[in-house]
Design an enzyme around this catalytic site. Structure first.
Site, PDB file in Angstrom:
ATOM      1  CB  CYS A   2      -0.949   0.043   1.176  1.00  0.00           C
ATOM      2  SG  CYS A   2      -1.991  -1.400   1.378  1.00  0.00           S
ATOM      3  NE  ARG A  27       4.812   1.369  -0.184  1.00  0.00           N
ATOM      4  CZ  ARG A  27       5.642   1.473   0.848  1.00  0.00           C
ATOM      5  NH1 ARG A  27       6.848   1.952   0.677  1.00  0.00           N
ATOM      6  NH2 ARG A  27       5.271   1.103   2.058  1.00  0.00           N
ATOM      7  CD1 TRP A  74      -0.970  -6.148  -2.686  1.00  0.00           C
ATOM      8  CD2 TRP A  74      -1.325  -6.836  -0.587  1.00  0.00           C
ATOM      9  NE1 TRP A  74      -0.625  -7.478  -2.606  1.00  0.00           N
ATOM     10  CE2 TRP A  74      -0.830  -7.925  -1.338  1.00  0.00           C
ATOM     11  CE3 TRP A  74      -1.619  -7.027   0.766  1.00  0.00           C
ATOM     12  CZ2 TRP A  74      -0.618  -9.186  -0.774  1.00  0.00           C
ATOM     13  CZ3 TRP A  74      -1.422  -8.282   1.325  1.00  0.00           C
ATOM     14  CH2 TRP A  74      -0.923  -9.342   0.548  1.00  0.00           C
ATOM     15  CG  ASN A  99      -0.126   2.383   3.785  1.00  0.00           C
ATOM     16  OD1 ASN A  99      -1.079   2.384   3.015  1.00  0.00           O
ATOM     17  ND2 ASN A  99       1.070   2.854   3.454  1.00  0.00           N
ATOM     18  N   GLY A 100      -1.682  -0.610   6.789  1.00  0.00           N
ATOM     19  CA  GLY A 100      -1.604  -1.409   7.996  1.00  0.00           C
ATOM     20  C   GLY A 100      -2.870  -2.211   8.233  1.00  0.00           C
ATOM     21  CD  GLU A 483      16.461 -14.690  -4.236  1.00  0.00           C
ATOM     22  OE1 GLU A 483      16.229 -13.616  -4.821  1.00  0.00           O
ATOM     23  OE2 GLU A 483      15.834 -15.058  -3.228  1.00  0.00           O
ATOM     24  CE  LYS A 487      14.464 -12.262  -6.755  1.00  0.00           C
ATOM     25  NZ  LYS A 487      13.810 -12.689  -5.518  1.00  0.00           N
ATOM     26  CD  GLU A 490       9.646 -13.034  -5.557  1.00  0.00           C
ATOM     27  OE1 GLU A 490       9.337 -12.289  -4.624  1.00  0.00           O
ATOM     28  OE2 GLU A 490      10.769 -13.015  -6.096  1.00  0.00           O
ATOM     29  CG  HIS A 506      16.709 -38.616   1.458  1.00  0.00           C
ATOM     30  ND1 HIS A 506      16.799 -39.858   2.038  1.00  0.00           N
ATOM     31  CD2 HIS A 506      17.982 -38.156   1.349  1.00  0.00           C
ATOM     32  CE1 HIS A 506      18.063 -40.143   2.290  1.00  0.00           C
ATOM     33  NE2 HIS A 506      18.808 -39.118   1.880  1.00  0.00           N
ATOM     34  CE  LYS A 605      11.651  -3.888  -3.767  1.00  0.00           C
ATOM     35  NZ  LYS A 605      12.422  -5.010  -4.335  1.00  0.00           N
TER      36      LYS A 605
END
Length: 610
Positions: A2, A27, A74, A99-100, A483, A487, A490, A506, A605
């Site tokens: 947000c 963001r 968001w 925000n929050g 990572e 990526k 994402e 395994h 973000k």
């Protein structure tokens, strides 16, 4: 996650609000809106989708004003609808952006309904608007009404409020979420991120926990959590407009991948300047703090967590100190056996990651006073709450999928590992010189890895139709496999998993078939022969291998085995170099699939909510 922007000026602020929201798009958001005071009216425009759609609607309605607030949302409470988009208005008089997350919103909603308020949205934010209006209706001015209302809120918030009863001021408040005030000439601003107002001013005040700010054209007054008038420092932001522009690149992610040689060089500049690993790199008091350390606890989320996993190998191998790494959202909710002689290291690109911030608070409550933040944003909350800090100098990172922030975090953590080794008496002058030389050569090695891009594009086209992928690595390169998988999923939305290559037999080997591409990180290190054996296990089951190797690795491409070689093995810093090709693979696979590279669905973000 947000974004907030607000402005009060002697000119039309609508273009300022819209430009600010565009700069906050990175963001992550799913709707956008503005509310302004136009004469005696509160006028609002909201749209789901992109800021550009809201901008077109605002232009069509001919909105202009000298005071207003804007928001990119968001979704948390309530779906992605125009009714749930911010700003929220109470009785046509007062508008709020937030925000929050307000944890006690249900309780407050029932209380306000009983007082006669009706709700048009499913959001927790509308509760804030009505609560402030309630206190205004009882005679409080806007500042006092906000201060009274926030005392009743449980959770995290950054809010901005305008009211047609008092059209000459903005009120802002924060707990747990970042918010700043921008200072201009005859005009002032508020924002959740300096990038939103950098086109108007570089002078900013970072509001602290519990602060409330009264913002007019002529002045800014800040009040602390006890409503006492306080002076907060004025900072001059070094964020450049150029860093917020695409330039010749198609996407910010592509730009930021290619900025890594410079970002790494900037991050190690202080080390190269000292020509030594000295504790003062981490702060003036770092010597006395780090000499007493008996272990390291790293706390982080997402990509920063994978940087921490890589650092564990370095810290234990180089310094001989025990190191544990934990996901912040897990650490903060379990009973931790505290050791005050541990160094608690928090890693956050934004410095505002809520889970990491709360985990740091929890660690400090357990008696941990040896705290170090590794962060990319000066004056953000986590560094301010830490005793020591190492700023990565990656510059603004706009793409949601972190790239240059990750590699500069690795460099900072390597610097910490070697510095701890020196303070432990485990670093000879010869080894220190070797590590300095490795850092000095690293930007060039990263550039060599970037030069592999044309070959990686060919691989990406083969990945585009796939639905699943497996990433393998061993030792210090296993976190790079993690990572790489992160990526890929994402930004391309290909489901990807990563495993230590030795774990293949395994369980994960059951997934391997001709439709499952397997990416292998295979540098020429002490585990290469083990990795080769794991690769044979994949080929025996019909799996197709995509191998990132070094020039001196003794194997080549064959049927079902595709190999791309980095020009040379760079030793202990190999994980940094091998991060580059997995970033490029994800980027070009996403391009081939036509996804939104910089703003992937459902992601943000700066994650400032739980």
């Amino acid at each position: 996650m947000c974004g907030i922007v607000g402005a009060i000026a002697g000119r039309d602020v609508v273009p300022v609000l819209i430009e600010g929201l565009k700069r906050l798009e990175y963001r992550g958001y799913d709707s956008a809106g503005i509310a302004v005071l136009d004469g005696q009216d509160v006028r609002r425009v909201r749209r789901t989708g992109r800021v550009s759609e809201m901008e077109a609607a605002a232009q069509a309605e001919g909105i202009s004003a000298v005071i207003g607030i804007g928001h990119t949302r968001w979704a948390t409470h309530g779906g992605v609808t125009e009714a749930n988009a911010h700003p929220h208005i109470s009785y046509g008089e007062l508008a709020v952006v937030h925000n929050g997350i307000i944890e006690n919103h249900d309780e407050q909603r029932e209380r306000l309904k009983a007082a006669g308020y009706t709700f048009e949205s499913q959001t927790d934010t509308e509760v804030i608007a009505h609560l402030i209006h309630h206190y205004q209706s009882q005679g409080a001015d806007l500042l006092m009404a906000v201060q009274q209302a926030v005392r009743e809120l449980i959770g995290a918030y950054a809010i901005a409020v305008v009211s047609k009863r008092e059209p000459g001021r903005l009120i802002a408040a924060r707990v747990g979420c970042p918010l700043l005030v921008g200072l201009g000439e005859g005009e002032n601003f508020i924002a959740s991120d300096v990038s939103a107002i950098i086109q108007a001013t570089r002078k900013v005040i970072f509001l602290e926990e519990g602060d409330t700010a009264e913002v007019t054209r002529e002045q800014v007054r800040v009040f602390d959590a006890h409503n006492g008038l306080v002076q907060r420092d004025i900072h001059v932001s070094d964020v450049s407009l150029a860093s917020l522009e695409l330039g010749p690149y198609r996407h910010f992610m592509q730009k930021e991948i290619h900025e890594q040689p410079r970002a790494i060089a900037d991050t190690i500049e202080a080390v190269m300047g000292a020509n030594a690993f000295v504790p003062e790199l981490f702060g003036a008091s770092a010597g006395e703090v780090l000499r007493e350390v008996e272990g390291v606890q790293i706390i982080a989320c997402g990509t920063s967590y994978y940087a921490g996993l890589t650092a564990r190998y370095w810290i234990e191998a180089i310094s001989g100190l025990p190191c544990s790494v934990e996901i912040a959202s897990e650490y903060r909710y379990r009973k931790v056996v505290a050791n005050p002689k541990q160094l608690v290291v928090t890693i956050s690109q934004s410095g505002e990651t809520l889970d990491t911030m709360e985990a740091l608070k929890y660690a400090k409550s357990l008696g941990h006073d040896k705290t170090l933040s590794i962060c990319n944003v000066p004056e953000s909350a986590i560094p301010r709450a830490s005793r020591l800090v190492y700023y990565t100098r990656a510059g603004a990172e706009i793409g949601v999928a972190s790239t240059k922030a990750f590699t500069t975090q690795l460099v900072a953590l390597f610097t910490l590992a070697v510095t701890l080794a020196k303070l432990q008496g485990r670093l000879s002058p010869e080894h220190e010189a070797e590590h300095l030389d490795a850092l000095r050569r690293l930007p060039g090695s990263v550039q060599h890895a970037l030069n592999l891009e044309p070959q990686i594009i060919g691989w990406a086209e083969r990945f585009a139709p796939k639905q699943h992928a497996l990433f393998l690595g061993r030792g210090v390169h296993y976190p790079i496999a993690l990572e790489g998988a992160l990526k890929l999923k994402e930004i391309s939305y290909i489901h990807a998993e990563a495993y230590p290559a030795g774990e293949l037999k395994h369980g994960p080997l059951a997934l391997v078939d001709s439709a499952m591409p397997v990416v292998v990180i295979a540098p020429n290190d002490s585990l290469l022969e083990k990795v080769k054996s794991n690769m044979q296990e994949v080929r025996a089951r019909g799996g197709e291998l995509f191998v990132f190797a070094d020039d001196d690795s003794q194997f080549g491409s064959s049927d079902g085995v595709h190999v791309i070689r980095a020009p040379r093995h760079v030793g202990v810093l190999s994980p940094v170099v091998h991060a580059i090709p997995v970033q490029l693979l994800a980027y070009h696979a996403a391009l081939a699939r036509g996804t939104d590279v910089d703003k992937p669905r459902n992601l943000a973000k700066s994650v400032t909510v739980e």
